[in-house]
Enzyme design. Structure first.
Site, PDB file in Angstrom:
ATOM      1  N   SER A   1      -7.945 -51.515  24.847  1.00 34.24           N
ATOM      2  CA  SER A   1      -6.960 -50.698  24.157  1.00 34.24           C
ATOM      3  C   SER A   1      -6.470 -51.494  22.945  1.00 34.24           C
ATOM      4  CB  SER A   1      -5.824 -50.336  25.110  1.00 34.24           C
ATOM      5  OG  SER A   1      -4.837 -49.566  24.473  1.00 34.24           O
TER       6      SER A   1
ATOM      7  N   TYR B   1      -5.288 -43.708  15.052  1.00 34.83           N
ATOM      8  CA  TYR B   1      -5.699 -44.817  15.909  1.00 34.83           C
ATOM      9  C   TYR B   1      -4.777 -44.932  17.119  1.00 34.83           C
ATOM     10  CZ  TYR B   1      -7.229 -49.607  17.034  1.00 34.83           C
ATOM     11  OH  TYR B   1      -7.725 -50.733  17.661  1.00 34.83           O
TER      12      TYR B   1
ATOM     13  N   LYS C   1      -5.468 -44.575  21.176  1.00 38.79           N
ATOM     14  CA  LYS C   1      -5.181 -45.692  22.080  1.00 38.79           C
ATOM     15  C   LYS C   1      -4.102 -45.333  23.098  1.00 38.79           C
ATOM     16  CE  LYS C   1      -8.100 -48.717  20.382  1.00 38.79           C
ATOM     17  NZ  LYS C   1      -9.239 -49.225  21.183  1.00 38.79           N
TER      18      LYS C   1
END
Length: 281
Positions: free
Chosen positions: A135, A149, A153
């Site tokens: 992660s 992003y 994650k």
């Protein structure tokens, strides 16, 4: 091969995936190193008797299934999956196109889902296994210029936490790895793409951010080889952690987020606690 554990790592053609593959080989694992180009993977990782390089596009479920079949055909099992492959689409939310946002989630969230879905039947038959997913601190704390992003994650974090109790009865464990800033390929042009500036309000901040990040590339404090070695150590312990903050900066991020959550829970405690039906016991 019965005495060797088998580790499959995605994104092993460059960056952290190469370090993880090499560390696993050094630790005595048989390694299935995967990437879009098996030739690049082989060149990056080097030769080893217990190394299999396999083509894998994590966004393609059929490719994931084929890679796992190849791993089992060669080594008979998969003991550790390391979901490492990923990229970075950066920019202010309004300037990231819908297609680009979807592509980010497709690679960084659905990619690990595809590979894990292919591996879990093997691990369930074995009644053992460990699913490791790389992660980021961006999966714990959001920040500007990282909306796509961070969305991917954060999705990884919720998926892995929820998957953990589902597979635990079959001897399968999970581990989230949240690296801070490491000197990987993430900020290189091969891994990072920036949204095209299109809104006047964001132009100056975009220029400042891109300039700063490009200057940071290659200067990050974390050593990915040390991260890989530490990761292999945790993979080998009897009870791997459910979450590992990789790097002193990552530890600080988790501590700060924990304090913020506690403060937010307490800030309106009385109001939060007053929402039950009046007839509730």
């Amino acid at each position: 091969m019965a005495e060797k554990k088998v580790l499959l790592v995605t994104g092993a053609g460059r960056g952290m995936g190469v370090d993880i593959a090499k560390a696993a080989l050094a630790a005595g694992y048989a390694v299935v190193a995967t990437g879009r180009s098996p030739e690049k993977v082989a060149q990056a990782v080097g030769d080893a008797d217990d190394l299999l390089t396999v083509q894998l596009d994590v966004t393609d479920p059929a490719s994931a299934q084929a890679a796992v079949r190849a791993a089992v055909a060669r080594f008979g099992r998969v003991d550790v999956l390391v979901n490492n492959a990923g990229n970075f689409i950066a920019g202010f939310f309004e300037e990231i196109t819908t297609d680009a946002f979807r592509a980010q989630v497709e690679t960084n969230l659905f990619g690990p889902l595809n590979v894990t879905r292919a591996v879990l039947p093997v691990m369930r038959r074995q009644r053992s296994g460990l699913v490791v997913t790389i992660s980021s601190t961006a999966g714990v704390v959001g920040q500007e210029f990282c909306t796509a992003y961070a969305a991917a994650k954060f999705g990884l974090e919720g998926w892995m936490e929820s998957l953990t109790p589902e597979v635990a009865p079959y001897g399968i464990r999970t581990m989230l790895v949240e690296p801070g800033f490491f000197r990987t390929d993430l900020l290189t042009p091969e891994s990072t793409s920036y949204a095209e500036p299109s809104i006047d309000d964001y132009i100056e901040r975009t220029e400042q951010t891109v300039t700063a990040w490009r200057a940071m590339n290659g200067q990050q404090g974390g050593d990915p080889a040390k991260l890989a070695a530490a990761l292999l150590h945790l993979v080998g312990v009897e009870e791997p952690p459910l979450r590992w903050a990789a790097g002193a900066d990552a530890v600080g991020v988790l501590e700060q987020k924990a304090r913020i959550l506690l403060d937010q829970a307490d800030a309106h405690r009385e109001l939060s606690s007053s929402l039950a039906h009046d007839d509730a016991a």
